[in-house]
Scaffold this active site. Structure first.
Site, PDB file in Angstrom:
ATOM      1  N   ILE A  80      -3.602   3.242  -0.129  1.00  0.00           N
ATOM      2  CA  ILE A  80      -3.789   2.950   1.293  1.00  0.00           C
ATOM      3  C   ILE A  80      -5.237   3.119   1.725  1.00  0.00           C
ATOM      4  O   ILE A  80      -5.721   2.443   2.625  1.00  0.00           O
ATOM      5  CB  ILE A  80      -2.854   3.817   2.158  1.00  0.00           C
ATOM      6  CG1 ILE A  80      -2.873   3.312   3.610  1.00  0.00           C
ATOM      7  CG2 ILE A  80      -3.237   5.283   2.066  1.00  0.00           C
ATOM      8  CD1 ILE A  80      -1.756   3.825   4.446  1.00  0.00           C
ATOM      9  N   ALA A  98       0.836  -1.197   0.000  1.00  0.00           N
ATOM     10  CA  ALA A  98       0.000   0.000   0.000  1.00  0.00           C
ATOM     11  C   ALA A  98       0.870   1.247   0.000  1.00  0.00           C
ATOM     12  O   ALA A  98       1.798   1.364   0.796  1.00  0.00           O
ATOM     13  CB  ALA A  98      -0.928   0.013   1.221  1.00  0.00           C
ATOM     14  N   CYS A  99       0.585   2.150  -0.922  1.00  0.00           N
ATOM     15  CA  CYS A  99       1.246   3.450  -0.931  1.00  0.00           C
ATOM     16  C   CYS A  99       0.177   4.508  -1.124  1.00  0.00           C
ATOM     17  O   CYS A  99      -1.020   4.234  -1.051  1.00  0.00           O
ATOM     18  CB  CYS A  99       2.333   3.527  -1.997  1.00  0.00           C
ATOM     19  SG  CYS A  99       1.720   3.559  -3.688  1.00  0.00           S
ATOM     20  N   ASP A 100       0.603   5.713  -1.393  1.00  0.00           N
ATOM     21  CA  ASP A 100      -0.316   6.840  -1.426  1.00  0.00           C
ATOM     22  C   ASP A 100      -1.413   6.662  -2.464  1.00  0.00           C
ATOM     23  O   ASP A 100      -2.596   6.791  -2.172  1.00  0.00           O
ATOM     24  CB  ASP A 100       0.482   8.117  -1.714  1.00  0.00           C
ATOM     25  CG  ASP A 100      -0.247   9.355  -1.246  1.00  0.00           C
ATOM     26  OD1 ASP A 100      -0.997   9.259  -0.276  1.00  0.00           O
ATOM     27  OD2 ASP A 100      -0.059  10.413  -1.867  1.00  0.00           O
ATOM     28  N   SER A 128       4.802   1.200  -5.057  1.00  0.00           N
ATOM     29  CA  SER A 128       4.193   0.014  -4.463  1.00  0.00           C
ATOM     30  C   SER A 128       3.957  -1.066  -5.513  1.00  0.00           C
ATOM     31  O   SER A 128       4.049  -2.261  -5.217  1.00  0.00           O
ATOM     32  CB  SER A 128       2.879   0.368  -3.772  1.00  0.00           C
ATOM     33  OG  SER A 128       1.912   0.785  -4.710  1.00  0.00           O
TER      34      SER A 128
END
Length: 506
Positions: free
Chosen positions: A453, A419-421, A427
């Site tokens: 996320i 999970a990233c922005d 990611s």
């Protein structure tokens, strides 16, 4: 006293930057999940409109409904869902129909407003009624409340928000057209290129350029605004300059970074190189402005926004007759950035601490972003303060919610989530790495995927995030096993995880 004032000023500046970054991240969260729909619309437009590659009047009939209804509704649904799940997305979509009907232009700005507003309103309403609905009436109240509130917001959008946003869009469009007619569009790079390095590009690109560009493209079939922020030339020029006139780690790592940047469209990969020598911001400004100048002369544009900003995506969305101008614009931006960057790099000889400088710049970039990493492994570094085994102090920690790590049941793991922005870029590459490692280890039954996320699934068994996002991930999925890393491409925790999973299977 003077020092206290300075510290306060720096704190205020940082706070403003963080707020703008979060705003850009929020806009990105509404647009990025729907990029496939934007590309589909762009390809259909490029192929089947009257001046397209394969003109087809019936298929061209898809163009207007997609840009007027589909794309704004998808953005609105995503915005509402970010606030309050699917229920918020549904109410946000209903509310956005009001602004769509209330104007005669593609209502992207209206979707940015009404989607989250619909999600927020239904969330507040449900909060007020929580625990007060008699048993057996829950579904009735839920359905009618969503319908009534959504309908009310749609009416508000039709008579209130729609006309205001329509007037604002018209004013912005006329302003951009005025700048273009005066030949001043290249000056936009003075603001856009430094903003990219400061991770403010999402607020600019998705919040302003994309809606205005889509409005222009719906009328003219293309827009140069799609090339303002996505042109890979400025970053490529900086990386080539490091490759040819740099030294040490930055020189050795630049070729790999250039490939990822130019063909993969992951622009974050070159940000540490600019941060290492801040004067290089002049190089990317020169590249961006010169590229826009050439593209303005050739009168070229794209049919939709390319995401990520890869040369492949750019060419795929280039309409007939615009390829030469687009390619010359990218080449000019690369050349101008390369020349300026070469002079700057030559005038600032590399120090013996070249690797440390790049490492510190990478760490600085990650702290500024607060949500992504560029992949220090590709850059040839493992982060400042790394230990002998290649992992930093922060990266060595594994954060587990609920059970302790030693009691976690790796044998029950079915889903590993990165999970990233925005759920793309870094990611995605991290997930690809672990997916390959799992395949080689024979763990083909384990699903490895990447998400934003805000979209973390509740059934995730293992969640891998950048260390600055782990807290948010724990709040979203408190029952998962959380792994915190410094960068998505260079973490030794991946091999440890695969080893634990393999051992558990045996």
């Amino acid at each position: 006293m003077a020092q206290a004032g300075t510290a306060g000023g720096e704190s205020t500046g940082t706070s403003i930057r963080v707020k703008v970054q979060k705003f850009g991240s929020y806009l990105s969260g509404m647009v990025m999940p729907n990029i496939g729909a934007f590309i589909a619309w762009g390809l259909i437009t490029a192929l089947f409109i009257e001046d397209g590659w394969l003109p087809n009047e019936r298929l061209a009939g898809l163009v207007d409904p997609m840009i007027i209804y589909l794309l704004p509704l998808l953005i609105a649904f995503s915005g509402g869902r970010m606030i309050y799940g699917v229920r918020g997305g549904v109410v946000g979509g209903i509310a956005t129909m009001g602004v769509i009907v209330g104007t005669d232009i593609p209502m992207f700005l209206g979707a940015f407003i009404m989607g989250p507003l619909g999600g927020w309103v239904i969330k507040r309403f449900d909060g007020l009624l929580e625990g007060k609905i008699r048993q057996g009436f829950e579904m009735l109240v839920n359905n009618f409340s969503a319908g009534i509130l959504g309908g009310g917001l749609a009416i508000l959008g039709l008579y209130g928000v729609g006309p205001i946003v329509g007037a604002l869009s018209g004013a912005l469009g006329r302003g951009v057209e005025f700048i273009i007619n005066l030949g001043l569009l290249p000056l936009v790079s003075i603001f856009v290129e430094p903003a990219k390095v400061l991770f403010l590009n999402n607020a600019i690109n998705h919040g302003v350029l994309t809606p205005l560009g889509l409005d222009q493209a719906s009328q003219a079939g293309k827009s140069i605004l799609f090339l303002v922020e996505t042109n890979p030339g400025p970053g490529l020029g900086v990386l080539l300059a490091y490759w040819f006139v740099g030294s040490g780690v930055s020189k050795a790592s630049a070729p790999g970074a250039a490939i990822i940047h130019f063909f993969g469209g992951i622009h974050e990969i070159y940000f540490p190189y600019v941060l290492m020598k801040p004067a290089l911001v002049l190089a990317v400004i020169a590249g961006g402005s010169s590229g826009l100048f050439v593209e303005s002369i050739f009168n070229v544009g794209l049919v939709s926004t390319p995401a990520p900003g890869s040369i492949i995506a750019i060419l795929a969305l280039t309409p007939p007759g615009n390829f030469i101008g687009v390619l010359v614009g990218v080449a000019t931006a690369t050349a101008a950035s390369f020349l300026v960057a070469s002079v700057i790099i030559r005038r600032s000889p590399a120090s013996p601490e070249d690797q440390q400088d790049l490492s510190q710049a990478t760490q600085q970039m990650e702290e500024m972003k607060g949500s992504k990493s560029t992949g220090a492994e590709i850059l040839g570094t493992s982060g400042a303060g790394s230990s002998s085994n290649g992992s930093s102090e922060e990266e060595s920690s594994v954060v587990t919610a609920g059970d302790e790590e030693e009691s976690f049941d790796y044998a029950s793991v079915d889903k590993v989530i990165f999970a990233c922005d925005a759920g793309m870029g870094s990611s995605a590459m991290g997930a690809s790495l672990v997916r390959d490692k799992a395949k080689k280890a024979g763990l083909t039954d384990i699903e490895v995927k990447n998400v934003a996320i805000n979209d973390l699934p509740s059934d995730a068994d293992v969640v891998i995030t950048h260390k600055d996002l782990t807290g948010r991930a724990q709040q979203k999925v408190p029952g998962a096993h959380h792994i915190s890393v410094d960068n998505f491409l260079g973490s030794p925790k991946y091999d440890e995880l695969i080893g634990q999973l393999s051992s558990a299977r045996v």
